[in-house]
Structures are given as C-alpha cells and as structure tokens.
Scaffold this active site. Structure first.
Site, PDB file in Angstrom:
ATOM      1  N   THR A 242      47.266  39.852  34.476  1.00 31.23           N
ATOM      2  CA  THR A 242      48.473  39.031  34.611  1.00 31.23           C
ATOM      3  C   THR A 242      48.110  37.580  34.917  1.00 31.23           C
ATOM      4  O   THR A 242      47.115  37.288  35.574  1.00 31.23           O
ATOM      5  CB  THR A 242      49.396  39.561  35.723  1.00 31.23           C
TER       6      THR A 242
ATOM      7  N   ASP B   9      46.217  42.971  38.320  1.00 30.13           N
ATOM      8  CA  ASP B   9      47.380  42.122  38.595  1.00 30.13           C
ATOM      9  C   ASP B   9      46.941  40.913  39.426  1.00 30.13           C
ATOM     10  O   ASP B   9      47.424  40.699  40.535  1.00 30.13           O
ATOM     11  CB  ASP B   9      48.449  42.935  39.320  1.00 30.13           C
ATOM     12  N   ARG B  10      46.028  40.118  38.858  1.00 37.12           N
ATOM     13  CA  ARG B  10      45.445  39.004  39.595  1.00 37.12           C
ATOM     14  C   ARG B  10      46.362  37.790  39.631  1.00 37.12           C
ATOM     15  O   ARG B  10      46.219  36.922  40.487  1.00 37.12           O
ATOM     16  CB  ARG B  10      44.094  38.630  38.970  1.00 37.12           C
ATOM     17  N   LYS B  11      47.269  37.701  38.666  1.00 33.30           N
ATOM     18  CA  LYS B  11      48.184  36.559  38.576  1.00 33.30           C
ATOM     19  C   LYS B  11      47.406  35.243  38.602  1.00 33.30           C
ATOM     20  O   LYS B  11      47.643  34.364  39.438  1.00 33.30           O
ATOM     21  CB  LYS B  11      49.229  36.599  39.683  1.00 33.30           C
ATOM     22  N   LEU B  12      46.499  35.106  37.665  1.00 32.06           N
ATOM     23  CA  LEU B  12      45.670  33.912  37.571  1.00 32.06           C
ATOM     24  C   LEU B  12      46.537  32.660  37.474  1.00 32.06           C
ATOM     25  O   LEU B  12      47.502  32.623  36.713  1.00 32.06           O
ATOM     26  CB  LEU B  12      44.759  34.005  36.342  1.00 32.06           C
TER      27      LEU B  12
END
Length: 508
Positions: free
Chosen positions: A363, A338-341
């Site tokens: 993510t 869930d890095r949310k790049l």
C-alpha cells in the site's frame, strides 16, 4: 455451409455438449446455454472429427510448430490425436509437481526455443488466455514464482493452440522456467462464445482464430430443426446484455475484468478470487510471528489476501518471511504489506526493494506526489509479481482526506496502470476503471458493532459489496480475536461472496 461444420455441430448437440436452459457458470454468472466439450472423450469418432477440423485450421493458417502441449486433464485426448495426426511430439503439463523422482512439472521431450501449440476449448472474454500469458511472463522473471499450473510452463510460446480449462488449481514451485523457454503468438479456439474475447486477444497483439462461433452453431442447429427461434432470441439477448455491461466495473465479473487490467498482480488477483470464490482480505494486525504464521495457516483457505504490518511483528526475519510465502503458496493467497509508503522517492525505493522480496502487494499514500510511484516503477520490472494499492479514502472518523485529494489520487494512479493493482477507498464512485481493484476496509458482521473507541467505522458485508461495489473487503479484529479464526473467516467468506453474487445478479 461447411459440411464438416454441420455434422460436428449436430454431433455436439446430440451428445449433450451444447445445452440450452438456465445454468450458473463457474464465475457465478447466469447463462441460457452451456458448452461442455469434456463429453467428447466418450465419443472417439467425434474426437476424430475435431482432430480433422483442428488440422484443417493449422493448414489453412499455415501454423508452424515443433511441439504440442495438452494441459491436464480433459485436453489430453485432443492433444494426443493432434500429435498423432501432425506427427509432432507432445509434452504433458502436470497439475502438480511430482514429489518424487525428477520432480518435474512437464513430462516429455522438448528444447528451448521450440514452437509449442496449445488449444483453447471455449473462449468467452479471453481472460483465461491473457491470464496464462501474464503468468508465463511473471514466471520468466521470477523463476520460482508461484501461480496456477500453467504458470510453470513458460511461454515465450510463439504458436499456441491452447487446451486449457479455467478450473485448474495452483501447484507448487516450478524449476527455473528459463530452462524451459518456448515461444506464443497464435491461438486457436474451438468455440467462440462471442463475448468479446477474440477482439480482446487481438488488441493485445496475438493472432487468434476460432473454428466455430456461437452464431454459426445456432444457425446450423436451427437449420437442422434442433433449436427454435425462441432459444436463439434468449441467447442473443444474453449476448446483448453482456455487451451492455462492458466497461461498467460493478456489472463485470472478476474474470471479465482481467481483460481491463495492465497490472500483472491485479490479473493474478482477479483470477485467484474467481478460483477460490473469496473476496476476503484478512488484516492480520498481530505482533507475534508465531501467531502470525499460525493465523495464516488457519485462515489461508478462506482468503485472497493476507495483509500484515511487518514493522510491528517481533522477530519477522528471513526464515519467517519464507515460511509465510510457503503458506501463501500452499493455500493460494497473496501477501500484502500494508506499509502505506509516503516518503520521498529515494527512501520509498529503498523500502520497496526490501518489501518486494517477500510481498505480492504493497500500500502507498499519494501524498508525496508522482515521485513515489515513479520511484517504485523504476525499481521494478513490470513482469514481477507485485502490485501497488493506492490509498484514496480511509474508514476512520474525522480523517483529513478531502474529496479533492481523493480525486487527485485516482488521477495519479491512472498514470501508472502497469504498477497499480487497485485503490483503497470506501465508495464505488471513487473511480471507474474496471482494471483497478476496489479494496474497502471497515467491515463487521456483528449487527451492533458500528465503530471502535479509536475512530474505526464498520459497515455490513452487504453494504460494502452490494451498495459500494467493493471488490475485496478487509476484515481484521472480527476474525483474529474470534475463538476460532478459521470458522469465522469461513463465515465472512460466505457472506461476502454471496453479496457479490447478489450484486452481479442485480446488475445483470
């Protein structure tokens, strides 16, 4: 009317292979009829009839092949008879890799480039075939990737008569399938339920033929006074209902939606969810690597996704990443980072290259525009076992995401269908594409818990799954802070799956 067909259909009915009434299929879908060809193993003369029909189909369609594959275990008697009849060799695909001897998954003699025949018993939507093909492609590129048993039998398969059943379980790591290398083009099924599967397969460039259609079976049985007009009307009404649901994601079962996705990771995830009967994703927001691995082992049997934040975990080195991958394989779940790049394309590309070595899903925020997805697309081969979830909405109070931003995010995702596995959002109205998976966070089964002191908002499983059409629900502290995470995860799993079944019953 084909006399062979007439006799075989009446034999199937008299043996109990075709039943009419009220049935719940493995997917949870209700059906007015049930076709079970596994009973054939107790009737050798009828098996011989089927072998003759298959042989006729092979001859009529001028199918050339070198090898026959029977997938364990029900298919083995049929494939054996076809092998004897055609005088062509057969290979055996094991359900599990042997832990002794040569540790082979595939037994028998074959050569790279062989044309292999496989046979499908019954086709509904065609999802099992497409799923199998996708997994083979995936395995071709990853070599030691994990998936269902069929994953390990790489198909560059040119000619396939597929004998396969959807209840097959996953197994361990296979040897590099590049050394297996067979080819698939043609597919032959015994019974077509006429629910769109044949056309779906053809739309993807494969040649597929069926020996029987459901309509033909009903017509034969009616002419033989084995079924009456009332039964036929009920079956036809069910087929009509299935066609009405087509394209409406809230009315489609997970297995059906495999047909609509172009992302291999999404296809595998839909299949995994159906197989394990769980739409639960655990948000494992822990900082200790030992606790992380222990948690993965405990809740693994009950989840479809294990979502982590690698950057908050102490000592999450290569050894620990490999151990997490092994646990995921053992318990059959996907790993999401869930890095949310949300950086510029070049930076995201570097981040993605590292994460894709151990995670299945990742993510991404769309705030940077198309460049972020373009960067990821340029970094991956679409046959790889990784998919992207784009964040379109958040569950936290007073977040800055606007309706216009959400709309643009979904529009951007639709331009990258092979890359995007799903959308993180709160409402069913956010997107309509049945090939995308809706992941929704913010769920708690405790009645009095509606938020925390940091802005997180919670809803019930029923609200999120039934009213908002969530496909996967994210639960975190409600499980990881419980005295027995495994037990509470099981409770969430049951509640969420029951909510899904209620939604499908209501919508169909």
């Amino acid at each position: 009317m084909n006399l062979k067909h007439e006799k075989f259909c009446s034999d199937l009915y008299n043996m109990g292979c075709i039943k009419f009434g009220n049935f719940i299929l493995k997917s949870g879908k209700e059906s007015t009829y049930y076709i079970d060809l596994r009973i054939l193993i107790s009737f050798p003369l009828v098996l011989e009839e089927l072998c003759s029909l298959l042989n006729d189909t092979i001859i009529e369609n001028k199918i050339n092949f070198d090898t026959i594959c029977g997938v364990p275990y029900t298919a083995l008697p049929i494939s054996t008879l076809v092998s004897v009849k055609s005088k062509k060799p057969m290979v055996l695909r094991r359900k599990e890799i042997k832990t002794y001897g040569t540790k082979q998954l595939i037994d028998g003699k074959f050569e790279k480039g062989n044309h292999c025949i496989i046979i499908e018993d019954v086709i509904s939507t065609g999802s099992s075939i497409l799923e199998t093909i996708a997994r083979y492609i995936d395995c071709h590129n990853l070599g030691n990737a994990t998936s269902s048993p069929l994953l390990f039998f790489y198909i560059t398969v040119n000619t396939i008569i597929l004998i396969m059943f959807p209840e097959l379980k996953r197994s361990g790591t296979a040897k590099d399938i590049e050394t297996v290398g067979m080819i698939v083009k043609n597919i032959i099924v015994i019974v077509d339920r006429e629910e769109g599967g044949i056309q779906n397969i053809r739309n993807r460039g494969y040649t597929i033929d069926s020996i029987f259609s459901l309509s033909e079976i009903l017509k034969i049985l009616n002419e033989q006074n084995l079924v009456d007009a009332d039964i036929i009307q009920k079956v036809q009404a069910q087929q009509k209902s299935t066609k009405v649901a087509e394209g409406n994601r809230s009315k489609l079962f997970y297995e059906q939606r495999i047909l609509y996705t172009k992302c291999i990771a999404a296809s595998k995830l839909f299949s995994l969810i159906s197989e394990k009967k769980t739409n639960l994703c655990l948000a494992a927001d822990v900082t200790n690597v030992e606790k992380l691995l222990k948690l993965a082992n405990e809740v693994g049997p009950h989840i479809c996704i294990f979502k982590i934040h690698a950057d908050i975990i102490d000592d999450f080195a290569e050894k620990e990443k490999e151990e997490l991958k092994n646990i995921a394989q053992r318990h059959n779940f996907m790993i999401m980072e869930d890095r949310k790049l949300a950086d510029i394309g070049n930076t995201v590309q570097l981040q993605f290259n590292q994460i894709s070595k151990w995670a299945n899903l990742i993510t991404v925020h769309a705030i940077s525009g198309f460049g972020i997805l373009e960067a990821i697309q340029n970094s991956m081969n679409f046959n790889e076992n990784i998919g992207v979830f784009v964040i379109a909405e958040l569950s936290s109070q007073n977040n800055l995401i606007t309706p216009d931003y959400t709309k643009k995010t979904v529009h951007l995702a639709e331009k990258y269908p092979k890359l995007i596995a799903g959308i993180v959002c709160q409402f069913s109205s956010t997107f309509s594409n049945p090939g995308f998976i809706q992941m929704t966070p913010g769920v708690n089964i405790e009645e009095n818990v509606t938020n925390d002191n940091l802005g997180q908002q919670y809803n019930s499983p029923e609200t999120v799954v039934m009213d908002r059409s969530a496909d996967i629900v994210v639960v975190g502290r409600g499980i990881i802070n419980a005295p027995d995470p495994s037990q509470i995860a099981l409770e969430y799993k049951k509640k969420l799956w029951n909510a899904y079944l209620k939604r499908m019953k209501k919508n169909n």
